[in-house]
Write an enzyme that holds these catalytic residues in place. Structure first.
Site, short mmCIF file in Angstrom:
data_model
loop_
_atom_site.label_atom_id
_atom_site.label_comp_id
_atom_site.label_asym_id
_atom_site.label_seq_id
_atom_site.Cartn_x
_atom_site.Cartn_y
_atom_site.Cartn_z
N GLY A 130 0.63 -0.92 -0.08
CA GLY A 130 -0.11 -0.06 0.29
C GLY A 130 0.63 0.94 0.12
O GLY A 130 1.26 1.84 1.35
N SER A 132 0.68 3.75 -3.28
CA SER A 132 0.47 4.88 -4.49
C SER A 132 -1.75 4.94 -3.62
O SER A 132 -1.77 3.98 -2.99
CB SER A 132 0.00 4.03 -5.05
OG SER A 132 0.70 3.46 -5.94
N GLU A 249 12.67 -4.46 -5.08
CA GLU A 249 11.76 -4.09 -5.90
C GLU A 249 12.60 -4.38 -7.62
O GLU A 249 11.84 -4.74 -8.24
CB GLU A 249 11.10 -3.57 -5.85
CG GLU A 249 9.63 -3.85 -5.98
CD GLU A 249 8.60 -3.50 -6.97
OE1 GLU A 249 7.68 -3.77 -7.17
OE2 GLU A 249 9.36 -2.27 -7.97
C1 LIG Z 1 -0.01 -2.66 -12.85
C2 LIG Z 1 0.90 -2.04 -11.90
C3 LIG Z 1 0.88 -2.47 -10.64
C4 LIG Z 1 1.03 -1.78 -9.24
N1 LIG Z 1 0.96 -1.94 -8.52
C5 LIG Z 1 0.57 -1.00 -7.56
C6 LIG Z 1 0.83 -2.13 -5.92
O1 LIG Z 1 1.07 -3.37 -5.43
N2 LIG Z 1 0.67 -0.63 -4.55
C7 LIG Z 1 1.28 0.22 -5.20
O2 LIG Z 1 1.02 0.87 -4.15
N3 LIG Z 1 0.90 0.82 -5.99
C8 LIG Z 1 0.88 0.15 -7.08
N4 LIG Z 1 0.92 1.09 -8.65
C9 LIG Z 1 1.01 2.18 -8.70
C10 LIG Z 1 2.20 2.61 -9.34
O3 LIG Z 1 3.19 2.53 -8.76
C11 LIG Z 1 2.08 4.47 -9.93
O4 LIG Z 1 1.01 3.87 -11.02
C12 LIG Z 1 3.13 4.72 -10.26
O5 LIG Z 1 4.30 5.16 -9.26
C13 LIG Z 1 2.66 5.94 -10.98
O6 LIG Z 1 1.68 6.51 -10.25
P1 LIG Z 1 0.64 7.75 -10.97
O7 LIG Z 1 -0.70 6.48 -11.32
O8 LIG Z 1 -0.14 8.13 -9.56
O9 LIG Z 1 0.83 7.91 -11.95
P2 LIG Z 1 1.62 9.95 -11.78
O10 LIG Z 1 2.99 9.52 -10.22
O11 LIG Z 1 0.53 10.96 -11.09
O12 LIG Z 1 2.40 9.87 -12.75
C14 LIG Z 1 1.66 10.64 -14.19
C15 LIG Z 1 2.99 10.25 -14.80
O13 LIG Z 1 3.62 11.91 -14.44
C16 LIG Z 1 5.11 12.23 -14.40
N5 LIG Z 1 6.12 12.31 -12.61
C17 LIG Z 1 5.07 11.97 -11.90
N6 LIG Z 1 6.47 12.16 -11.59
C18 LIG Z 1 7.19 12.60 -11.95
C19 LIG Z 1 8.28 13.94 -11.75
N7 LIG Z 1 9.09 14.46 -10.46
N8 LIG Z 1 9.52 13.82 -12.56
C20 LIG Z 1 8.86 13.39 -14.65
N9 LIG Z 1 8.26 12.89 -14.12
C21 LIG Z 1 7.33 12.86 -13.21
C22 LIG Z 1 5.31 9.76 -14.65
O14 LIG Z 1 6.42 9.31 -15.24
C23 LIG Z 1 4.34 9.70 -15.23
O15 LIG Z 1 4.41 9.41 -16.53
C24 LIG Z 1 0.72 0.01 -9.32
C25 LIG Z 1 0.65 0.26 -10.93
C26 LIG Z 1 0.44 -1.05 -12.22
C27 LIG Z 1 0.97 -0.16 -13.52
#
Ligand SMILES: Cc1cc2nc3c(=O)[nH]c(=O)nc-3n(C[C@H](O)[C@H](O)[C@H](O)COP(=O)(O)OP(=O)(O)OC[C@H]3O[C@@H](n4cnc5c(N)ncnc54)[C@H](O)[C@@H]3O)c2cc1C
Length: 384
Positions: A130, A132, A249
């Protein structure tokens, strides 16, 4: 930065595991169609995970005293490589084996180790992660879910997590939460709690993705009471702990093999239709060469883990390159098959291609987005 990235061979005692392991895996995957095998990371099969646990293939690097095998990261490399290249369903034990087990072994109390680790090693205690939240995915320091500490040391948890892989099938979540200050304080004031997902006040809602699978979930916490011993590691040190956890990871061979069953299926297709022209051989050769180089790089990163180092920058680099490869495979093979419309293509190859084409964008999101990894690499090179 690359002074230690020399290519390494895997030790004989780890290579020796392959035949017995292959037998167990073959028994379990033989009946699973290829497009389901392509789900490997998402393939949830608690019975298979228990079988692997019984055979001693989970928690390989964890202390023997707590049910582990105390073997090296090379051992785990071999096991993970065999599982993923066959498309075995690893989801049930995946988080516990890869992240939660090492985290508990490293930061947990002896009581926590004794309680959780043996069950993780047997494939019985299933964990989800947990981190995100809506509004804090990449920007984890912005986490808002809050745990307030009562006078008796217990915790009252409120907030929401999202994209939690397999929360609905898990027993526990390791949650990154704010235990003091506000989200404006960024990294400070964050802690990690082990949440028993059967606790009252927890609602888990599956999220259906575009392939029709529901492996993610939203998790809501409403006045969830947790005992004092839910805290893992030190209060306020959650950021440091999570950064180390993400390094475990990202450093494995996991980021290379997501599309590999498709390469196998396409190769079988080429044999079946007898297509061996220059363009085909060039594509096959190019995919094989990339896979071989990425594997070598991943082994080199593993060698640094074996040496007790924390190769965060190199692991980010291999993950970034590895996911680019995994994403390119369905596109290149799709283009190739599309360019040969008269060839008979069996349905299962087509479904595997379709599935991987749909999910490939997620390969560079899960475990840290491409842009965030490149930021880590730039920092490692002294550019930021
Ligand atoms: C298959 C899958 C499994 C997952 N499983 C888990 C899980 O078990 N537990 C969990 O907690 N999460 C999980 N996630 C979540 C995942 O880790 C997040 O989706 C991911 O870290 C991106 O966060 P977000 O979707 O909020 O996008 P955002 O953080 O909102 O990002 C949107 C875009 O902006 C870009 N961006 C953001 N910040 C920056 C920066 N500082 N500099 C440059 N670019 C930036 C990103 O690269 C992205 O392209 C999973 C995701 C997937 C796809």
């Amino acid at each position: 930065m690359f002074d230690k990235l020399t290519l390494s061979v895997l030790p004989d005692e780890d290579e020796a595991l392959r035949p017995a392991l292959r037998e167990i895996i073959a028994g379990a995957v033989a009946a699973i169609p290829l497009d389901r095998r392509a789900r490997s990371w998402q393939g949830f099969d608690a019975a298979f995970s228990r079988l692997l646990g019984e055979a001693g293939y989970i928690g390989l690097s964890l202390p023997r005293k707590f049910g582990g095998a105390e073997r090296s990261p090379f051992t785990r490399f071999v096991v993970v490589e065999e599982l993923l290249s066959a498309g075995a369903p690893v989801a049930a034990h995946w988080m516990g084996d890869r992240q939660s087990g090492p985290l508990i072994a490293h930061y947990g109390t002896d009581e926590q180790r004794a309680f959780y680790l043996p069950r993780i090693c047997r494939g019985e205690a299933l964990f989800c992660i947990g981190m995100s939240e809506p509004g804090s995915g990449s920007d984890l320091a912005n986490v808002r879910t809050r745990a307030a500490r009562g006078d008796d040391g217990s915790w009252l948890l409120n907030g929401q997590k999202i994209w939690t892989t397999n929360a609905m099938h898990s027993d526990y979540m390791i949650a990154l939460v704010r235990t003091s200050g506000t989200s404006a304080d960024r990294q400070s004031g964050l802690s990690q709690l082990i949440v028993d997902l059967k606790s009252p006040g927890i609602t888990i809602r599956p999220i259906v993705d575009l392939t029709g699978d529901a492996h993610f979930a939203e998790v809501f916490f409403e006045d969830v009471h947790l005992p004092p011993e839910a805290l893992i590691g030190e209060e306020g040190q959650g950021w440091k702990q999570v950064t180390a956890e993400l390094a475990f990871e990202r450093s494995g061979p996991e980021r290379i093999y997501s599309s590999v069953v498709l390469i196998d299926a396409w190769t079988r297709h080429l044999r079946a239709v007898g297509r061996l022209d220059t363009a085909t051989l060039r594509l096959l050769g190019s995919l094989t060469a990339q896979l071989a180089v990425l594997r070598e790089m991943s082994i080199a990163v593993t060698a640094r883990l074996v040496a007790g180092e924390s190769p965060i920058v190199e692991a980010s680099l291999v993950k970034d390159l590895g996911t680019e490869f995994e994403q390119a495979v369905p596109q290149l093979i799709g283009d190739d098959l599309g360019a040969h419309p008269d060839e008979p293509t069996d349905n299962v190859l087509y479904r595997t291609l379709l599935y991987l084409t749909h999910v490939a964008p997620s390969f560079s999101l899960r475990g840290g987005t491409r842009e965030v990894l490149r930021g880590i690499i730039a920092r490692g090179l002294g550019l930021r």
